[in-house]
Motif scaffolding. Sequence first.
Motif, PDB file in Angstrom:
ATOM      1  N   ASP A  66       0.854  -1.187   0.000  1.00 36.25           N
ATOM      2  CA  ASP A  66       0.000   0.000   0.000  1.00 36.25           C
ATOM      3  C   ASP A  66       0.885   1.231   0.000  1.00 36.25           C
ATOM      4  OD1 ASP A  66      -3.121   0.736   0.717  1.00 36.25           O
ATOM      5  OD2 ASP A  66      -1.714   2.269   1.396  1.00 36.25           O
ATOM      6  N   ALA A  96      -3.217   7.294  -3.405  1.00 30.96           N
ATOM      7  CA  ALA A  96      -4.589   7.093  -2.938  1.00 30.96           C
ATOM      8  C   ALA A  96      -5.182   8.420  -2.504  1.00 30.96           C
ATOM      9  CB  ALA A  96      -4.613   6.099  -1.791  1.00 30.96           C
ATOM     10  N   SER A 122      -9.518   6.924  -6.078  1.00 33.83           N
ATOM     11  CA  SER A 122     -10.498   6.419  -5.124  1.00 33.83           C
ATOM     12  C   SER A 122     -10.449   4.884  -5.131  1.00 33.83           C
ATOM     13  CB  SER A 122     -11.891   6.930  -5.482  1.00 33.83           C
ATOM     14  OG  SER A 122     -12.196   6.577  -6.805  1.00 33.83           O
ATOM     15  N   PHE A 124     -10.949   1.183  -6.057  1.00 32.90           N
ATOM     16  CA  PHE A 124     -11.170   0.616  -7.390  1.00 32.90           C
ATOM     17  C   PHE A 124     -12.458  -0.217  -7.401  1.00 32.90           C
ATOM     18  CE2 PHE A 124      -6.280  -0.191  -7.435  1.00 32.90           C
ATOM     19  CZ  PHE A 124      -6.041   1.174  -7.467  1.00 32.90           C
TER      20      PHE A 124
HETATM   21  N1  LIG Z   1      -7.209  -1.178  -4.184  1.00 36.81           N
HETATM   22  C1  LIG Z   1      -7.617   0.079  -4.204  1.00 36.81           C
HETATM   23  O1  LIG Z   1      -8.824   0.385  -4.214  1.00 36.81           O
HETATM   24  C2  LIG Z   1      -6.588   1.189  -4.257  1.00 36.81           C
HETATM   25  C3  LIG Z   1      -7.018   2.531  -4.359  1.00 36.81           C
HETATM   26  C4  LIG Z   1      -6.059   3.539  -4.453  1.00 36.81           C
HETATM   27  C5  LIG Z   1      -4.701   3.203  -4.455  1.00 36.81           C
HETATM   28  N2  LIG Z   1      -4.319   1.894  -4.345  1.00 36.81           N
HETATM   29  C6  LIG Z   1      -2.881   1.564  -4.347  1.00 36.81           C
HETATM   30  O2  LIG Z   1      -2.647   0.627  -5.383  1.00 36.81           O
HETATM   31  C7  LIG Z   1      -1.414  -0.067  -5.119  1.00 36.81           C
HETATM   32  C8  LIG Z   1      -1.572  -1.507  -5.513  1.00 36.81           C
HETATM   33  O3  LIG Z   1      -2.588  -2.074  -4.735  1.00 36.81           O
HETATM   34  P1  LIG Z   1      -3.505  -3.256  -5.197  1.00 36.81           P
HETATM   35  O4  LIG Z   1      -4.136  -3.716  -3.934  1.00 36.81           O
HETATM   36  O5  LIG Z   1      -4.358  -2.855  -6.355  1.00 36.81           O
HETATM   37  O6  LIG Z   1      -2.487  -4.369  -5.625  1.00 36.81           O
HETATM   38  P2  LIG Z   1      -2.124  -5.004  -7.044  1.00 36.81           P
HETATM   39  O7  LIG Z   1      -1.535  -3.976  -7.960  1.00 36.81           O
HETATM   40  O8  LIG Z   1      -3.243  -5.834  -7.552  1.00 36.81           O
HETATM   41  O9  LIG Z   1      -0.927  -5.911  -6.501  1.00 36.81           O
HETATM   42  C9  LIG Z   1      -0.541  -7.089  -7.002  1.00 36.81           C
HETATM   43  C10 LIG Z   1       0.649  -6.881  -7.955  1.00 36.81           C
HETATM   44  O10 LIG Z   1       1.810  -6.525  -7.210  1.00 36.81           O
HETATM   45  C11 LIG Z   1       2.818  -7.513  -7.434  1.00 36.81           C
HETATM   46  N3  LIG Z   1       3.601  -7.613  -6.191  1.00 36.81           N
HETATM   47  C12 LIG Z   1       3.226  -8.161  -5.009  1.00 36.81           C
HETATM   48  N4  LIG Z   1       4.224  -8.045  -4.116  1.00 36.81           N
HETATM   49  C13 LIG Z   1       5.251  -7.407  -4.738  1.00 36.81           C
HETATM   50  C14 LIG Z   1       6.560  -6.999  -4.351  1.00 36.81           C
HETATM   51  N5  LIG Z   1       7.044  -7.215  -3.116  1.00 36.81           N
HETATM   52  N6  LIG Z   1       7.342  -6.375  -5.264  1.00 36.81           N
HETATM   53  C15 LIG Z   1       6.885  -6.142  -6.514  1.00 36.81           C
HETATM   54  N7  LIG Z   1       5.662  -6.484  -6.961  1.00 36.81           N
HETATM   55  C16 LIG Z   1       4.850  -7.124  -6.063  1.00 36.81           C
HETATM   56  C17 LIG Z   1       2.038  -8.764  -7.826  1.00 36.81           C
HETATM   57  O11 LIG Z   1       2.767  -9.691  -8.600  1.00 36.81           O
HETATM   58  P3  LIG Z   1       3.783 -10.783  -7.968  1.00 36.81           P
HETATM   59  O12 LIG Z   1       3.010 -11.530  -6.946  1.00 36.81           O
HETATM   60  O13 LIG Z   1       4.225 -11.565  -9.142  1.00 36.81           O
HETATM   61  O14 LIG Z   1       4.918  -9.994  -7.377  1.00 36.81           O
HETATM   62  C18 LIG Z   1       0.946  -8.140  -8.698  1.00 36.81           C
HETATM   63  O15 LIG Z   1       1.462  -7.801  -9.974  1.00 36.81           O
HETATM   64  C19 LIG Z   1      -1.110   0.187  -3.640  1.00 36.81           C
HETATM   65  O16 LIG Z   1      -0.031   1.095  -3.550  1.00 36.81           O
HETATM   66  C20 LIG Z   1      -2.388   0.849  -3.106  1.00 36.81           C
HETATM   67  O17 LIG Z   1      -2.125   1.766  -2.065  1.00 36.81           O
HETATM   68  C21 LIG Z   1      -5.227   0.883  -4.251  1.00 36.81           C
END
Ligand SMILES: NC(=O)c1ccc[n+]([C@@H]2O[C@H](COP(=O)([O-])OP(=O)(O)OC[C@H]3O[C@@H](n4cnc5c(N)ncnc54)[C@H](OP(=O)(O)O)[C@@H]3O)[C@@H](O)[C@H]2O)c1
Length: 274
Positions: A66, A96, A122, A124
């Motif tokens: 995050d 975020a 916001s 997703f």
């Molecule tokens: N979800 C929301 O609603 C939301 C809203 C605003 C902002 N965000 C931000 O979005 C970002 C991503 O969040 P997400 O929950 O959507 O996750 P995501 O992008 O779906 O995370 C999974 C991805 O990250 C990789 N990953 C996992 N651990 C890793 C590591 N140690 N080093 C490099 N890559 C890694 C995974 O592949 P591998 O397993 O192959 O490494 C996969 O490609 C965060 O910074 C979050 O704060 C999310």
Amino acid sequence: MRDMKVLVTGGSGRTGRLVAEAAAAAGLGVRAVSRSAAVPFDWDDRSTWAAALDGVDAAYLAYYSDIGAPTAADAIGALARQAVASGVRRLVLLSARGEELALPAERALGESGADWTILRCSWFAQNFSEGPLLEAVRGGELAFPAGEIREPFIDARDIADVVVTALTDERHSGRVYELTGPRLLTWREAVAEVSRATGQEIHYVPVPVRDYATVMREIGMPDPEVEFLTALFTDLLDGHNARLADGVRQVLGREPRDFTAFARTDAAAGTWKG
Ligand SMILES: NC(=O)c1ccc[n+]([C@@H]2O[C@H](COP(=O)([O-])OP(=O)(O)OC[C@H]3O[C@@H](n4cnc5c(N)ncnc54)[C@H](OP(=O)(O)O)[C@@H]3O)[C@@H](O)[C@H]2O)c1
């Protein structure tokens, strides 16, 4: 732009996969990375960073886990400085919206010497279709500590379109955009939209954040992670983000996709079939 090559972190994740697809569709060369990719990249292992950055012109940074995590600012700052030193100046950061804890990572990017764009997004729509909440939605009952607050869920496809534009158009350099969907929905209303689109009975059950923390502990999540998520949810889910922003229109000149369209598209693709 024709010969431009972009690095996409989180390349198999919720936004990264769509950014990689949109960048390829726009004619860019794409290196999509994560720990399991052909070019492995790990935010926690800096020995993997040089190969990921080698030969690219611009990069999309989606920090895992995050952007507000205690480790995020240090890693984003270090990667951004390494990128600049290796000639990759144009960096687009996924951040975020209304998340106080995200500000140190944004500052670290700003101080790196990079040519940056920050996208404060916001929640997703894809939280309902990918990742930890999917099984609960498929199972017909989503328990979550969001009460009856409203949130302008954004379709990650819109984030991907904005990212590709920001990576390729320097007019977005030095800009912070707030990206939201076009409509405020409660979690209950969002789940009802998925239920309608699939024809499956799915219920939303609001739970206190402390009960949610207990469940996270019971499924084996380490204490520091539970504490971080508890603090994050307490902050983010208090209703202060219940307003729309026009970042998608500012960058793309069109309205963001609506949640109903997201639910119908994913229902047709079979996302919520068990
Ligand atoms: N979800 C929301 O609603 C939301 C809203 C605003 C902002 N965000 C931000 O979005 C970002 C991503 O969040 P997400 O929950 O959507 O996750 P995501 O992008 O779906 O995370 C999974 C991805 O990250 C990789 N990953 C996992 N651990 C890793 C590591 N140690 N080093 C490099 N890559 C890694 C995974 O592949 P591998 O397993 O192959 O490494 C996969 O490609 C965060 O910074 C979050 O704060 C999310």
